[in-house]
Write an enzyme that holds these catalytic residues in place. Structure first.
Site, PDB file in Angstrom:
ATOM      1  N   ASP A 214       0.852  -1.182   0.000  1.00  0.00           N
ATOM      2  CA  ASP A 214       0.000   0.000   0.000  1.00  0.00           C
ATOM      3  C   ASP A 214       0.888   1.233   0.000  1.00  0.00           C
ATOM      4  O   ASP A 214       1.928   1.268   0.662  1.00  0.00           O
ATOM      5  CB  ASP A 214      -0.980   0.001   1.182  1.00  0.00           C
ATOM      6  CG  ASP A 214      -0.298  -0.061   2.531  1.00  0.00           C
ATOM      7  OD1 ASP A 214      -0.114   1.000   3.159  1.00  0.00           O
ATOM      8  OD2 ASP A 214       0.050  -1.175   2.972  1.00  0.00           O
ATOM      9  N   GLU A 325      -7.579   4.687  12.037  1.00  0.00           N
ATOM     10  CA  GLU A 325      -6.431   4.688  12.944  1.00  0.00           C
ATOM     11  C   GLU A 325      -6.532   5.744  14.046  1.00  0.00           C
ATOM     12  O   GLU A 325      -5.545   6.363  14.407  1.00  0.00           O
ATOM     13  CB  GLU A 325      -5.140   4.924  12.150  1.00  0.00           C
ATOM     14  CG  GLU A 325      -4.868   3.917  11.047  1.00  0.00           C
ATOM     15  CD  GLU A 325      -3.517   4.149  10.390  1.00  0.00           C
ATOM     16  OE1 GLU A 325      -2.513   4.286  11.111  1.00  0.00           O
ATOM     17  OE2 GLU A 325      -3.480   4.205   9.147  1.00  0.00           O
TER      18      GLU A 325
END
Length: 438
Positions: A214, A325
């Site tokens: 990613d 997150e």
């Protein structure tokens, strides 16, 4: 309503095919009344439900592993045969019943029924006055396996609990230690244990695995410097400093099978490199997906619409991913986990309706431990991508595992996030067929 069962030594002797022996001062009969356990009345419906859930856990494991994975043969045998260790370690033939402390000067040799210092019944095999193997019964279940000189479970063995939970693997000092697997109605945990605590699965890295990366603007920018990506050279060359070389089979030189590219963040931030990187992936025939970095401070519907407006999608693309997150402080500031999950559901609903594909949720291990159980609907209905760096793979159902943030990929400047798909080629093909954008 409860039913009382009494575990009688005479019944055990009968089941073992033992002959009754005369007692001597150092061969004392055990008092059956000392070993009466009160067990609940069996609930047939509950037992069937537990059995079904356990079989589903076993099926999930076996679908995503093969013979290259540590302990696969052990799990497969249990799925096929059930607890075969009980018959392996049950001493057969004539047994002697003996008190815990034998008459001075005698040494036990052969098969005995005894109790240990904690008053647990043991039917075991002795050699040179030392318990070697057998079965041990307590109020919660049955251990079958090897013992040490202190009559503690050590070496290979299994423990079958009354609720259907089963562990098989290595023991040390009456604790699960080393490799083993534990299957229950809620989960199957196969991997390394330490002092009864499950650390996680230790993956063996081979060319048969499905690897991906990613990326964001950080793969293009280092301070004032700007870098391109050589998409034709893309190969994974190092898995990161936390991955033991002992878990790598052969040289690390893996193709990049998929790429996730950050597209947006919040309601106004865009990745200026998204379109070029997205187009390059398609040109090179690499499966590609887009992700959005979630903000706890901004409206989830506005974030979803911003992501949809700024992101390109094609048929066959990987499902959209929501990167979650937040810190504990940010979650508390927005009103707690319940509010957070409400916002997440809003984003998911809008993006799923527009793309026709269920997004993937990206979270870290801390988030899983502290919050995920508060949202069983998400846990049940969505695929998860979990960041947990190091040797041990997360022990929940997941689609992707981000195992490293400092991998080395030829064609990209600097460290790269490395990921591995949870399964092999057959499961990967099925994932692409069912979960990608149609």
């Amino acid at each position: 309503m409860k039913k009382y069962y009494c575990i009688l030594i005479s019944i055990i002797l009968l089941l073992c095919g033992c002959e009754k022996k005369d007692t001597t001062p150092h061969q004392l009969p055990l008092q059956a009344s000392s070993y009466a356990f009160e067990l609940p009345q069996p609930d047939t419906a509950l037992q069937h439900q537990r059995h079904r859930l356990i079989m589903e856990e076993l099926e999930y494991y076996l679908q995503r592993h093969d013979v290259n994975d540590e302990g696969f043969d052990m799990v497969a045998r249990y799925a096929e045969e059930g607890d075969s260790t009980l018959s392996v370690y049950m001493p057969q033939g004539e047994l002697q019943v003996q008190a815990l402390n034998p008459w001075p000067g005698t040494k036990r040799e052969g098969k005995y029924i005894i109790t240990d210092p904690k008053k647990r019944i043991i039917i075991g095999y002795f050699h040179n006055d030392t318990l070697v193997s057998g079965i041990r019964i307590d109020s919660l279940g049955t251990y079958a396996g090897q013992f040490d000189r202190h009559m503690q479970a050590s070496g290979h063995g299994s423990y079958q609990q009354a609720d259907g939970t089963y562990y098989e693997g290595h023991w040390q000092g009456d604790r699960r230690q080393g490799f083993g697997f534990c299957v229950s109605p809620s989960a199957l945990k196969a991997g390394q244990w330490k002092a009864n605590k499950f650390l996680g699965e230790r993956m063996l890295y081979t060319t048969e695995r499905i690897y991906g990366i990613d990326i964001s603007r950080y793969q293009h920018e280092k301070g004032r410097r700007r870098y391109g990506i050589n998409w034709r050279q893309l190969r994974i060359k190092h898995l990161g400093r936390r991955i033991s070389e002992q878990r790598v089979n052969g040289e690390v030189d893996y193709p990049v099978s998929f790429v996730y590219i950050k597209s947006t963040e919040g309601i106004s931030i865009n990745n200026r490199y998204f379109n070029a990187d997205y187009q390059s992936c398609h040109q090179q025939g690499i499966h590609v997906g887009a992700y959005h970095f979630f903000s706890t401070r901004q409206d989830p519907a506005a974030q979803a619409n911003h992501f949809l407006k700024q992101t390109r999608f094609r048929k066959g693309d990987m499902p959209p991913m929501l990167d979650i997150e937040p810190s504990d402080a940010l979650i508390a500031k927005m009103g707690g986990a319940e509010v957070l999950f409400k916002h997440i559901r809003t984003w998911l609903r809008i993006v799923e309706q527009k793309t026709g594909t269920r997004p993937i949720l990206y979270v870290n291990q801390r988030f899983v431990n502290n919050y995920l159980n508060s949202a069983p609907d998400l846990k049940q209905n969505y695929h998860f991508w979990i960041a947990r760096y190091g040797e041990y793979k997360p022990d929940i159902h997941l689609a992707l595992w981000q195992l490293s943030a400092d991998g080395i990929v030829r064609g990209i400047q600097g460290p790269v996030d490395l990921n591995v798909f949870n399964g092999y080629q057959g499961q990967w093909d099925e994932f692409l067929r069912k979960e990608t954008i149609q």
